[in-house]
Design a protein around this motif. Structure first.
Motif, PDB file in Angstrom:
ATOM      1  N   ALA A  30       0.857  -1.194   0.000  1.00 24.23           N
ATOM      2  CA  ALA A  30       0.000   0.000   0.000  1.00 24.23           C
ATOM      3  C   ALA A  30       0.884   1.232   0.000  1.00 24.23           C
ATOM      4  CB  ALA A  30      -0.902   0.002   1.231  1.00 24.23           C
ATOM      5  N   ASN A  31       0.611   2.147  -0.929  1.00 21.00           N
ATOM      6  CA  ASN A  31       1.346   3.407  -0.968  1.00 21.00           C
ATOM      7  C   ASN A  31       0.724   4.405  -0.005  1.00 21.00           C
ATOM      8  OD1 ASN A  31       3.269   2.807  -3.040  1.00 21.00           O
ATOM      9  ND2 ASN A  31       1.568   2.873  -4.486  1.00 21.00           N
ATOM     10  N   LEU A  32       1.591   5.156   0.666  1.00 16.68           N
ATOM     11  CA  LEU A  32       1.154   6.229   1.550  1.00 16.68           C
ATOM     12  C   LEU A  32       1.518   7.541   0.864  1.00 16.68           C
ATOM     13  CD1 LEU A  32       2.630   4.756   4.838  1.00 16.68           C
ATOM     14  CD2 LEU A  32       0.288   4.538   4.013  1.00 16.68           C
ATOM     15  N   VAL A  33       0.516   8.329   0.514  1.00 15.70           N
ATOM     16  CA  VAL A  33       0.754   9.587  -0.176  1.00 15.70           C
ATOM     17  C   VAL A  33       0.635  10.718   0.839  1.00 15.70           C
ATOM     18  CG1 VAL A  33       0.008  11.116  -2.036  1.00 15.70           C
ATOM     19  CG2 VAL A  33      -0.155   8.628  -2.318  1.00 15.70           C
ATOM     20  N   CYS A  34       1.776  11.372   1.100  1.00 15.17           N
ATOM     21  CA  CYS A  34       1.832  12.480   2.045  1.00 15.17           C
ATOM     22  C   CYS A  34       2.083  13.750   1.240  1.00 15.17           C
ATOM     23  CB  CYS A  34       2.963  12.268   3.037  1.00 15.17           C
ATOM     24  SG  CYS A  34       2.944  10.647   3.833  1.00 15.17           S
ATOM     25  N   HIS A  49       2.538  19.383  -3.279  1.00 19.11           N
ATOM     26  CA  HIS A  49       3.884  18.816  -3.209  1.00 19.11           C
ATOM     27  C   HIS A  49       3.870  17.576  -2.320  1.00 19.11           C
ATOM     28  CE1 HIS A  49       5.652  22.508  -4.885  1.00 19.11           C
ATOM     29  NE2 HIS A  49       4.753  23.132  -4.155  1.00 19.11           N
ATOM     30  N   LEU A  50       4.696  16.612  -2.663  1.00 17.99           N
ATOM     31  CA  LEU A  50       4.849  15.430  -1.815  1.00 17.99           C
ATOM     32  C   LEU A  50       5.852  15.742  -0.717  1.00 17.99           C
ATOM     33  CD1 LEU A  50       5.028  12.582  -4.484  1.00 17.99           C
ATOM     34  CD2 LEU A  50       3.084  13.233  -3.063  1.00 17.99           C
ATOM     35  N   ILE A  51       5.659  15.129   0.442  1.00 18.88           N
ATOM     36  CA  ILE A  51       6.578  15.288   1.563  1.00 18.88           C
ATOM     37  C   ILE A  51       6.740  13.920   2.220  1.00 18.88           C
ATOM     38  CG2 ILE A  51       4.708  15.995   3.128  1.00 18.88           C
ATOM     39  CD1 ILE A  51       6.751  17.813   4.552  1.00 18.88           C
ATOM     40  N   ALA A  52       7.960  13.576   2.538  1.00 23.30           N
ATOM     41  CA  ALA A  52       8.221  12.273   3.165  1.00 23.30           C
ATOM     42  C   ALA A  52       8.170  12.417   4.681  1.00 23.30           C
ATOM     43  CB  ALA A  52       9.583  11.752   2.737  1.00 23.30           C
ATOM     44  N   GLU A  57      11.295   0.668   3.461  1.00 28.77           N
ATOM     45  CA  GLU A  57      12.487   1.435   3.832  1.00 28.77           C
ATOM     46  C   GLU A  57      12.327   2.934   3.605  1.00 28.77           C
ATOM     47  OE1 GLU A  57      16.414   0.214   2.592  1.00 28.77           O
ATOM     48  OE2 GLU A  57      15.786  -1.883   2.651  1.00 28.77           O
ATOM     49  N   ASP A  58      11.616   3.317   2.555  1.00 25.60           N
ATOM     50  CA  ASP A  58      11.463   4.744   2.256  1.00 25.60           C
ATOM     51  C   ASP A  58      10.359   5.424   3.072  1.00 25.60           C
ATOM     52  OD1 ASP A  58       9.204   3.705   1.126  1.00 25.60           O
ATOM     53  OD2 ASP A  58       9.522   4.540  -0.865  1.00 25.60           O
ATOM     54  N   LYS A  59       9.695   4.686   3.924  1.00 25.97           N
ATOM     55  CA  LYS A  59       8.643   5.196   4.822  1.00 25.97           C
ATOM     56  C   LYS A  59       7.397   5.676   4.101  1.00 25.97           C
ATOM     57  CE  LYS A  59      12.101   6.701   8.134  1.00 25.97           C
ATOM     58  NZ  LYS A  59      12.941   7.827   8.428  1.00 25.97           N
TER      59      LYS A  59
END
Length: 192
Positions: free
Chosen positions: A120-124, A134-137, A155-157
């Motif tokens: 599952a992708n988490l889109v922040c 804008h995307l933010i990690a 790993e990329d959170k």
């Protein structure tokens, strides 16, 4: 020319953002004489200032006091070195505040079989002043709860791998931490 007879004013064009780390931009206006600002320093601890190509003052912050609950910077004192003037010119901004950008977190719903697994992708994301997205990690991510599934954080959170669905549906609740002390919770829904 005597610096005491010289005046400069500063206007904040954009505030420092505790969530995105966007630097503060200050537009200086020189009065009474010509010249240009060739150097700047800020006396406040944890702040750094430089002049950009457009002649604006860019202020960065690397301290720990500012966060989403404490946006008060207070007073910022600058020393300007201006061409044609021997002494540095002192200019102070009072009642300065930072800002916090609202972060939105969305999680993809996933379907998987009893023995399958899926990511599952988490889109922040956040919107800037112009409305552009804008995307933010996240800085941190943790699993708060799992219902009828097993989950592992990527790993990329920004992803979570879900497997071992034991019933018709399940879920994973995650807590994401962002700069400035912002915490967002999100639930990944899982079904067969």
């Amino acid at each position: 020319m005597d610096a005491s007879k010289y005046s400069a004013s500063l206007k904040i064009q954009s505030k420092y953002d505790v969530v995105t780390g966007q630097k503060m931009v200050i537009v200086p206006t020189l009065k009474e004489v010509g010249g240009e600002i060739i150097d700047v320093s800020v006396s406040s601890k944890d702040y750094h200032a430089v002049i950009n190509d457009a002649g604006n003052i860019i202020v960065d912050y690397d301290g720990k006091n500012l966060n989403a609950k404490n946006l008060k910077i207070g007073e910022l004192s600058f020393k300007l070195t201006i061409s044609g003037i021997e002494k540095e010119v002192d200019v102070t901004l009072k009642n300065v505040k930072a800002k916090k950008t609202a972060v939105k977190v969305k999680a993809a719903k996933i379907s998987l079989g009893t023995n399958g697994s899926a990511v599952a992708n988490l889109v922040c994301s956040y919107k800037d002043a112009s409305g552009a997205q804008h995307l933010i990690a996240p800085e941190s991510i943790s699993i708060k709860g799992m219902k009828n599934v097993t989950a592992a954080i990527g790993e990329d959170k920004t992803t979570v791998t879900v497997s071992n669905l034991t019933k018709n549906s399940g879920s994973v609740t995650l807590s994401l931490g962002f700069k400035g002390g912002i915490t967002k919770n999100v639930t990944v829904k899982v079904k067969k």
